[in-house]
Design a protein around this motif. Structure first.
Motif, PDB file in Angstrom:
ATOM      1  N   CYS A  93       0.703  -1.247  -0.108  1.00  0.00           N
ATOM      2  CA  CYS A  93      -0.005  -0.108  -0.092  1.00  0.00           C
ATOM      3  C   CYS A  93       0.986   1.379   0.018  1.00  0.00           C
ATOM      4  O   CYS A  93       1.437   1.581   1.107  1.00  0.00           O
ATOM      5  N   GLY A 119     -11.130  -0.498   6.057  1.00  0.00           N
ATOM      6  CA  GLY A 119     -10.010  -1.192   5.281  1.00  0.00           C
ATOM      7  C   GLY A 119      -8.996  -1.943   6.064  1.00  0.00           C
ATOM      8  O   GLY A 119      -8.029  -2.020   5.523  1.00  0.00           O
ATOM      9  N   THR A 121      -8.861  -4.863   7.487  1.00  0.00           N
ATOM     10  CA  THR A 121      -8.480  -6.231   6.980  1.00  0.00           C
ATOM     11  C   THR A 121      -7.891  -6.152   5.769  1.00  0.00           C
ATOM     12  O   THR A 121      -7.182  -6.805   5.261  1.00  0.00           O
ATOM     13  N   GLN A 122      -8.286  -5.051   4.804  1.00  0.00           N
ATOM     14  CA  GLN A 122      -7.799  -5.256   3.363  1.00  0.00           C
ATOM     15  C   GLN A 122      -6.190  -4.980   3.567  1.00  0.00           C
ATOM     16  O   GLN A 122      -5.585  -5.495   2.680  1.00  0.00           O
ATOM     17  N   HIS A 126      -3.427  -7.307   2.174  1.00  0.00           N
ATOM     18  CA  HIS A 126      -2.416  -6.747   0.991  1.00  0.00           C
ATOM     19  C   HIS A 126      -1.171  -7.114   1.531  1.00  0.00           C
ATOM     20  O   HIS A 126      -0.066  -7.327   0.897  1.00  0.00           O
ATOM     21  N   SER A 147     -12.110 -13.097   9.299  1.00  0.00           N
ATOM     22  CA  SER A 147     -11.740 -12.236   8.052  1.00  0.00           C
ATOM     23  C   SER A 147     -10.698 -12.423   6.995  1.00  0.00           C
ATOM     24  O   SER A 147     -10.862 -11.757   5.961  1.00  0.00           O
ATOM     25  N   ARG A 152      -9.467 -13.443  -1.663  1.00  0.00           N
ATOM     26  CA  ARG A 152      -9.011 -12.372  -1.733  1.00  0.00           C
ATOM     27  C   ARG A 152      -7.494 -12.275  -1.843  1.00  0.00           C
ATOM     28  O   ARG A 152      -6.967 -11.290  -2.796  1.00  0.00           O
ATOM     29  N   ILE A 156      -5.258 -10.742  -4.988  1.00  0.00           N
ATOM     30  CA  ILE A 156      -4.266  -9.818  -4.829  1.00  0.00           C
ATOM     31  C   ILE A 156      -3.043 -10.238  -5.647  1.00  0.00           C
ATOM     32  O   ILE A 156      -2.380  -9.306  -6.149  1.00  0.00           O
ATOM     33  N   ARG A 292     -11.669   5.886   5.282  1.00  0.00           N
ATOM     34  CA  ARG A 292     -12.062   5.507   4.008  1.00  0.00           C
ATOM     35  C   ARG A 292     -12.927   6.455   3.510  1.00  0.00           C
ATOM     36  O   ARG A 292     -13.939   6.770   4.029  1.00  0.00           O
ATOM     37  N   ASN A 297     -12.709   4.032  -3.275  1.00  0.00           N
ATOM     38  CA  ASN A 297     -11.728   2.892  -2.838  1.00  0.00           C
ATOM     39  C   ASN A 297     -10.363   3.671  -2.304  1.00  0.00           C
ATOM     40  O   ASN A 297      -9.047   3.292  -2.450  1.00  0.00           O
ATOM     41  N   ILE A 319      -6.846   1.207  -2.869  1.00  0.00           N
ATOM     42  CA  ILE A 319      -7.028  -0.564  -2.850  1.00  0.00           C
ATOM     43  C   ILE A 319      -7.955  -0.854  -3.847  1.00  0.00           C
ATOM     44  O   ILE A 319      -9.348  -0.488  -3.703  1.00  0.00           O
ATOM     45  N   ASP A 321     -10.616  -2.915  -5.768  1.00  0.00           N
ATOM     46  CA  ASP A 321     -11.700  -4.023  -5.145  1.00  0.00           C
ATOM     47  C   ASP A 321     -11.587  -5.245  -6.203  1.00  0.00           C
ATOM     48  O   ASP A 321     -11.073  -5.184  -7.227  1.00  0.00           O
TER      49      ASP A 321
END
Length: 321
Positions: A93, A119, A121-122, A126, A147, A152, A156, A292, A297, A319, A321
Motif C-alpha cells: 500500500c 479497510g 482487514t484489506q 495486502h 476475516s 481475496r 491480490i 476510507r 476506494n 485499494i 476492489d
C-alpha cells in the motif's frame, strides 16, 4: 506473562503435580513465581511426598528465567542490530509505505485502528500477500473473526503476477500462498497458547532466511481482549498486558514485524477513540489511524503514535476492489 502450564510440553518436570502445588500458593505464571519468597516455597515443598520432584521443578523454572534473560546492549550494539537484523517490509500500500519510510519495520509492533469498513482487514491481506511474494520467509495470519479470505489473497497476488507467465522472480501463485499460514483464534486464552507455542518453535528453529517468519498479523486484537475487560477485577487487564508483552517480545527477539488491528469506540463528546483504553495505548510502537472516503476506494492513514516521527502526518492510497 508466561503461564506455567504452557511450559509443561517443553519441560515435563513442570507437570500437573508441580502446577497444582504452585497454584495452592497462588502461583500461576513465571512472574508470580519470581515475586514469591523462594525459601518459603522450598520449605513447603519439603513437606510433600514428591518434594524431590517439586524442588526440581523450582530449579527448572529458575533456569528457564536465566536462559531467557537478554544481555545488556549499549547504544552502538543496538544500532548495529537495527542495521543488520531489523529490516523494513513493504505493505504493498504505497501511501502507508511512504508514510512509514518504507513500510513495516521488523522488531516493531504496528497497530491499525479505525472504524468498521475502514479497510483494516484489506490492508492486512495486502501486507500478507505482498510480504509473502516479495520477501523470503513466511507470514502468519491469526484470524479472530473469519476475516481471512483465501480468494481475496489469491486475487491480490494474481494481480501482481505477470499475466502471461503467472510468476514473478520464480514464484507462482501456489508458491506464494503456501508461505501464508492462517490460524483461527477466537479467544484470548487460545491466542496466548498460540503465541507461547510460536515462541517455543522459533527458539528451536534453525536460522534460515528462506523459512523464517517475517510478518505476524492479528486481525483483530481488540475482538479477543474486549470481552475479558471490565468489571472490578484486574484479570482482563493482566491478560491484555501479557498479550502485548508477548507480541513485542516475539518482534524484538526474532526480528518479526507484528501488525495488529483495533476497532473504535465512543468517547467523550461523541468522538470516537481506539478501543482497549489507555493501558493498551502504551503497547504499540506505531499506531496508525485508517479511514476510507465515502463510496470510494481511496483510503487515508495518519500517524497517531510513532517512535521516530511526529504524530499527525498523513498519507493516502488506493485499494482496488
Amino acid at each position: 506473562m508466561t503461564l506455567l502450564q504452557s511450559l509443561e510440553r517443553e519441560f515435563p518436570i513442570i507437570d500437573a503435580n508441580f502446577q497444582q502445588f504452585c497454584a495452592s500458593h497462588n502461583i500461576f505464571s513465571v512472574e508470580d513465581f519470581l515475586v514469591h519468597d523462594l525459601y518459603v516455597l522450598v520449605a513447603f515443598a519439603e513437606h510433600h511426598a514428591t518434594s524431590k520432584e517439586l524442588k526440581q521443578g523450582i530449579t527448572r523454572v529458575l533456569s528457564i528465567v536465566d536462559s531467557q534473560h537478554q544481555p545488556w546492549l549499549n547504544g552502538v550494539e543496538l544500532l548495529e542490530d537495527a542495521k543488520l537484523n531489523k529490516h523494513v517490509l513493504s505493505t504493498g500500500c504505497e501511501g502507508i509505505d511512504v508514510l512509514l519510510q518504507g513500510g513495516l519495520h521488523e522488531g516493531r509492533l504496528t497497530e491499525l485502528v479505525g472504524p468498521s469498513s475502514s479497510g483494516k482487514t484489506q490492508v492486512c491481506l495486502h501486507a500478507a500477500s505482498h510480504v509473502a511474494q516479495n520477501y523470503k520467509g513466511t507470514v502468519m495470519f491469526l484470524d479472530t473473526s473469519n476475516s481471512f479470505s483465501t480468494k481475496r489473497i489469491a486475487d491480490i497476488i494474481s494481480c501482481r503476477l505477470r499475466s502471461s507467465f503467472k510468476q514473478v522472480n520464480g514464484r507462482t501463485l501456489a508458491g506464494v500462498m503456501s508461505n501464508i499460514l492462517c490460524h483461527p483464534v477466537f479467544d484470548v486464552f487460545t491466542l496466548l497458547d498460540v503465541l507461547h507455542q510460536l515462541e517455543f518453535e522459533l527458539r528451536a528453529q534453525v536460522k534460515n532466511e528462506d523459512t523464517r517468519m517475517r510478518l505476524l498479523i492479528v486481525d483483530s486484537i481488540s475482538s479477543l481482549i474486549t470481552p475479558v475487560l471490565g468489571g472490578k477485577g484486574s484479570n482482563g487487564r493482566s491478560l491484555m498486558i501479557s498479550v502485548g508483552f508477548l507480541l513485542k517480545k516475539l518482534a524484538n527477539e526474532h526480528n518479526i514485524s507484528v501488525l495488529v488491528t483495533n476497532h473504535m469506540v465512543g468517547g467523550e463528546g461523541g468522538n470516537t477513540k481506539p478501543a482497549l483504553g489507555e493501558t493498551w495505548k502504551t503497547v504499540p510502537h506505531v499506531r496508525l489511524l485508517l479511514s476510507r472516503d465515502h463510496r470510494s476506494n481511496i483510503y487515508n492513514v495518519s500517524v497517531l503514535k510513532h517512535t521516530c516521527m511526529a504524530s499527525g502526518q498523513v498519507g493516502r492510497f488506493i485499494i482496488q476492489d
